[in-house]
Scaffold this active site. Structure first.
Site, PDB file in Angstrom:
ATOM      1  N   LYS A  83     -33.354 -13.813   7.389  1.00  0.00           N
ATOM      2  CA  LYS A  83     -32.979 -12.607   8.135  1.00  0.00           C
ATOM      3  C   LYS A  83     -32.254 -11.567   7.279  1.00  0.00           C
ATOM      4  CE  LYS A  83     -32.400 -14.625  12.761  1.00  0.00           C
ATOM      5  NZ  LYS A  83     -31.489 -14.627  13.912  1.00  0.00           N
ATOM      6  N   ASP A 104     -31.485  -9.243  18.373  1.00  0.00           N
ATOM      7  CA  ASP A 104     -30.489 -10.207  18.878  1.00  0.00           C
ATOM      8  C   ASP A 104     -29.433  -9.527  19.745  1.00  0.00           C
ATOM      9  OD1 ASP A 104     -31.483 -12.608  17.954  1.00  0.00           O
ATOM     10  OD2 ASP A 104     -30.419 -12.525  16.052  1.00  0.00           O
TER      11      ASP A 104
END
Ligand code: NAP
Length: 280
Positions: free
Chosen positions: A71, A108
């Site tokens: 990520k 997220d």
């Protein structure tokens, strides 16, 4: 649904990747909407990440999700990065544009907030102080979301104090860093508690905390979803606090990616939850 030569393609890159629930989750939506498309697990070692991402346009992929350990390292590889991904410092969703460029974003924060909006009906972000435990990647998304939702005070606690300080400094907001040892007192009158540490996860130590000082109306949200009912959530419920588990965030963060790659905005339904749970 069988695949045609026009099938749309997406997937998830991670190392390892076999534990990922994302293929099951996106597979459910592909079947539900009878889409001519596939979402596949892509085991990509860290030293192959740039090569694999750069190959996506020529392989005809619409995009991918990224999971551990990619990520953060994907950020400089992107041609364009959204503001939210830059603030969080991590990309979890990649879109291949029509001209073969890579756009990285992070879903997220929106997944976390959407899960609370739908499952913590009595909570409004402006109701009072929120406590966030942890200062890793998930905490960055949670703190960014809470700042953007105008939470008036965010109390941030992490085992490694300096990491919490650097998170608070990089995401400008009403964030106070408090010593990890003072976590019981830090809950005083807070209306939201979010655990973003790995504590309470299977094969990890338990999260040791007393919830007594939390506001009676507080929401307790654990990002850990294995197990689904953590000891933290069990104890919160025993003390009469409302709880929100971590699976909802996982499902909601997947919505924008699916919509961008396959052209349909999917629902997070009880049937989807059940399908993902039975595979976990
Ligand atoms: P990460 O970046 O590795 O951060 C881990 C965090 O846990 C750090 O704050 C770390 O503190 C803390 N920690 C680890 N061991 C500890 C211990 N023994 N005592 C106290 N604190 C400890 O991981 P992440 O990506 O943020 O993920 C964290 C958790 O959130 C995982 O359980 C993950 O599955 C979950 N998660 C859920 C979702 C969802 O959609 N529900 C999304 C993302 C993540 P230090 O800084 O001191 O090491």
């Amino acid at each position: 649904m069988s695949l045609s030569g026009h099938a749309k393609l997406a997937g998830v890159m991670g190392w390892p990747i076999s534990h990922s629930l994302s293929p099951r989750l996106h597979g459910y939506w592909l079947r539900e909407h009878e889409i001519d498309g596939a979402y596949v697990p892509l085991p990509v070692a860290p030293n192959n990440l740039e090569h694999a991402l750069r190959a996506l346009p020529s392989l005809g992929f619409s995009g991918v999700n990224l999971t551990v350990p990619h990520k953060e390292s994907a950020l400089p590889i992107m041609d364009t990065v959204t503001d939210i991904a830059r603030r969080i410092g991590a990309v979890n969703t990649v879109f291949v544009t029509d001209d073969g460029k890579l756009t990285g974003t992070n879903t997220d924060a929106s997944g976390f907030m959407e899960n609370l909006r739908l499952n913590a009906l009595a909570w409004l972000p402006t109701d009072g102080a929120a406590v966030v435990l942890g200062a890793g990647g998930a905490a960055r998304a949670v703190v960014a979301a809470l700042i953007d939702a105008n939470v008036p005070e965010i109390r941030l606690l992490n085992r490694t104090f300096e990491k919490a300080v650097s998170l608070a400094e990089s995401l400008e907001g009403p964030t106070k860093v408090i010593d990890w040892a003072d976590r019981d007192e830090a809950l005083s009158d807070a209306v939201l508690l979010v655990n973003t540490t790995i504590l309470g996860m299977v094969n990890q130590p338990p999260l040791e905390i007393s919830l007594k000082l939390l506001s009676k109306t507080a929401i307790v949200n654990d990002l850990v979803y294995a197990p689904l009912e953590t000891e933290l959530l069990f104890e919160a419920r025993r003390l009469g606090r409302q709880t929100v588990d971590g699976l909802g965030m996982l499902l909601h963060q997947a919505v924008p990616g699916f919509e961008g790659w396959f052209g349909v905005r999917p629902d997070v339904s009880a049937e989807l939850r059940q399908s993902v749970l039975t595979s976990a």
